[in-house]
Write an enzyme that holds these catalytic residues in place. Sequence first.
Site, mmCIF file in Angstrom:
data_model
loop_
_atom_site.group_PDB
_atom_site.id
_atom_site.type_symbol
_atom_site.label_atom_id
_atom_site.label_comp_id
_atom_site.label_asym_id
_atom_site.label_seq_id
_atom_site.Cartn_x
_atom_site.Cartn_y
_atom_site.Cartn_z
ATOM 1 N N HIS A 219 0.878 -1.171 0.000
ATOM 2 C CA HIS A 219 0.000 0.000 0.000
ATOM 3 C C HIS A 219 0.911 1.215 0.000
ATOM 4 O O HIS A 219 1.231 1.780 1.046
ATOM 5 C CB HIS A 219 -0.900 -0.026 1.236
ATOM 6 C CG HIS A 219 -1.964 1.021 1.221
ATOM 7 N ND1 HIS A 219 -2.481 1.588 2.358
ATOM 8 C CD2 HIS A 219 -2.618 1.627 0.191
ATOM 9 C CE1 HIS A 219 -3.396 2.473 2.048
ATOM 10 N NE2 HIS A 219 -3.495 2.526 0.743
ATOM 11 N N LYS A 243 1.468 10.725 1.151
ATOM 12 C CA LYS A 243 1.908 9.674 0.220
ATOM 13 C C LYS A 243 1.755 10.092 -1.241
ATOM 14 O O LYS A 243 2.688 9.956 -2.040
ATOM 15 C CB LYS A 243 1.090 8.405 0.514
ATOM 16 C CG LYS A 243 1.344 7.212 -0.386
ATOM 17 C CD LYS A 243 0.808 5.936 0.235
ATOM 18 C CE LYS A 243 -0.667 6.006 0.570
ATOM 19 N NZ LYS A 243 -1.539 5.805 -0.613
ATOM 20 N N THR A 244 0.571 10.605 -1.595
ATOM 21 C CA THR A 244 0.335 11.016 -2.980
ATOM 22 C C THR A 244 1.110 12.280 -3.319
ATOM 23 O O THR A 244 1.758 12.376 -4.361
ATOM 24 C CB THR A 244 -1.171 11.232 -3.218
ATOM 25 O OG1 THR A 244 -1.853 9.998 -3.021
ATOM 26 C CG2 THR A 244 -1.436 11.709 -4.638
#
Length: 532
Positions: A219, A243-244
């Site tokens: 993930h 994260k993005t």
Amino acid sequence: METGRVNPDMRLEDQGITGLGTVYYNLLEPAIIEQSLQRKEGRLGIGGTLLVETGKFTGRSPQDKHVVKTPFVESTIWWDNNREMSPEGFDALHADMLEHMKGRDYFVQDLFGGADPANRLDVRVVTELAWHNLFIRHLLRRPEADELASFVPEFTIINSPTFKADPEKHNCRSETVIALNFDKKLILIGGTEYAGENKKSVFTLLNYILPGKGIMPMHCSANHAPGNPIDTAVFFGLSGTGKTTLSADPSRTLIGDDEHGWSDRGTFNFEGGCYAKTINLSAEAEPEIFATTKMFGTVIENMVYDEDTLELDFEDDSLTPNMRCAYPLEYISNASKNAIGGHPKNIVMLTCDAFGVLPPISRLTPAQAMYHFLSGFTSKVAGTERGVTEPQPTFSTCFGAPFMPRRPEVYGNLLREKISRHGATCWLVNTGWTGGAYGTGSRMPIKATRTLLSAALDGSLSKAPYRKDPNFGFEVPTSVDGVPDILLDPRRTWDDAAAYDRQAEKLVAMFAENFAQYVDHIDDDVRAAAIG
């Protein structure tokens, strides 16, 4: 009636699905949008986007997700984390759902889960809503026309939001249900319009299947240096950790933003698109993602907009803070064309520490990496939920517990083995608070985070001087060009050093309490990493 492109030997009737109205196979984006508008599922937005709402479910329903308990999977499922369903309950659910579907129109997409042809999963997704069909067409990998002519699904997902489960009859928790049957290679989803259930079901499938092949499902987001897939980095992180945002570096090539595999051949994206949060999204901070909100076919989910101009309001979270947009990966200009990279050279674990204890970046040994991977730490802060008055720790093992059907140590050992074999350097990056906890300190400067990450990825950070953190035992740089030295030592950023020590002691105790569940399943060096 049937319409669209499909292997003539793989109609729904061949799967026991009969008596439907019109079945639309593998429609392209314009036709799906046309069907969605005709059915009044949403509105056409600026640039040809599709504006939709998901009703009362604006996020996933992890408590309503079930795995069918059969002899085939009984010994390999992490039952403490996965609700079981009896085979009899599933069979009743399946029969009742098929009966419910009769006379209704459905949309079919035949897609790949995984960019690596050697390790992808052929998935058929059958949806009651046309816009769900568009969503999953964006989020999974799209076969070419000649591949569709011979496509045979390995797994099938049926999503019928208007179907309501019967908890007593179907051995589930509520009227909402997500049921995975690994024996029958079938997933049934009912009672929710939230589209994310479709993609996360495929992720859960791959999280079960791939470890048996020695492939690490992750993930995470991933990118690589331009023209150099060997220089690949992956970014683990729970919601709100960046994260993005941090992987969407314009100076690097984006492999993907959410789900990847690590095989003996390298890194590969599971998906063909992105599902980005849009709350407070701006053209200045994230221009590429912002631009997709006016591109043809992008699904705009649960966003408030002006009824006359259709302009989106990126700050109004009255529908949900979990507002999102879904779009194909090629809408990002620096996206990889094949979504494949090399073995990760750097592994970044992102955490949002609202306690103000963790340094902005730390270097981890393989054992420490396994410890922090199994911990999966971030923080909820005051105001995010009713009753939360001070920072609360969230530990989601493997940075994605809801999608992990196997025990965490399976994934932890796989990650550790691959780190050791391929020599990846591991980093723990805190994008949370410094100078005090949430409410007293301030958010870690994004400029400093980007500078530290750039130094980690280009190799210059490995040459910096380091100290050993007294609380967690990992290595922390003491001097990095472009970053104030004081920021690298969180204790120095607090006005009251004794208060920092108390907060650090509290956080270490929280880690230890959470990690107690794994101590009987790990090696001695990981136990040592757990105590610093």
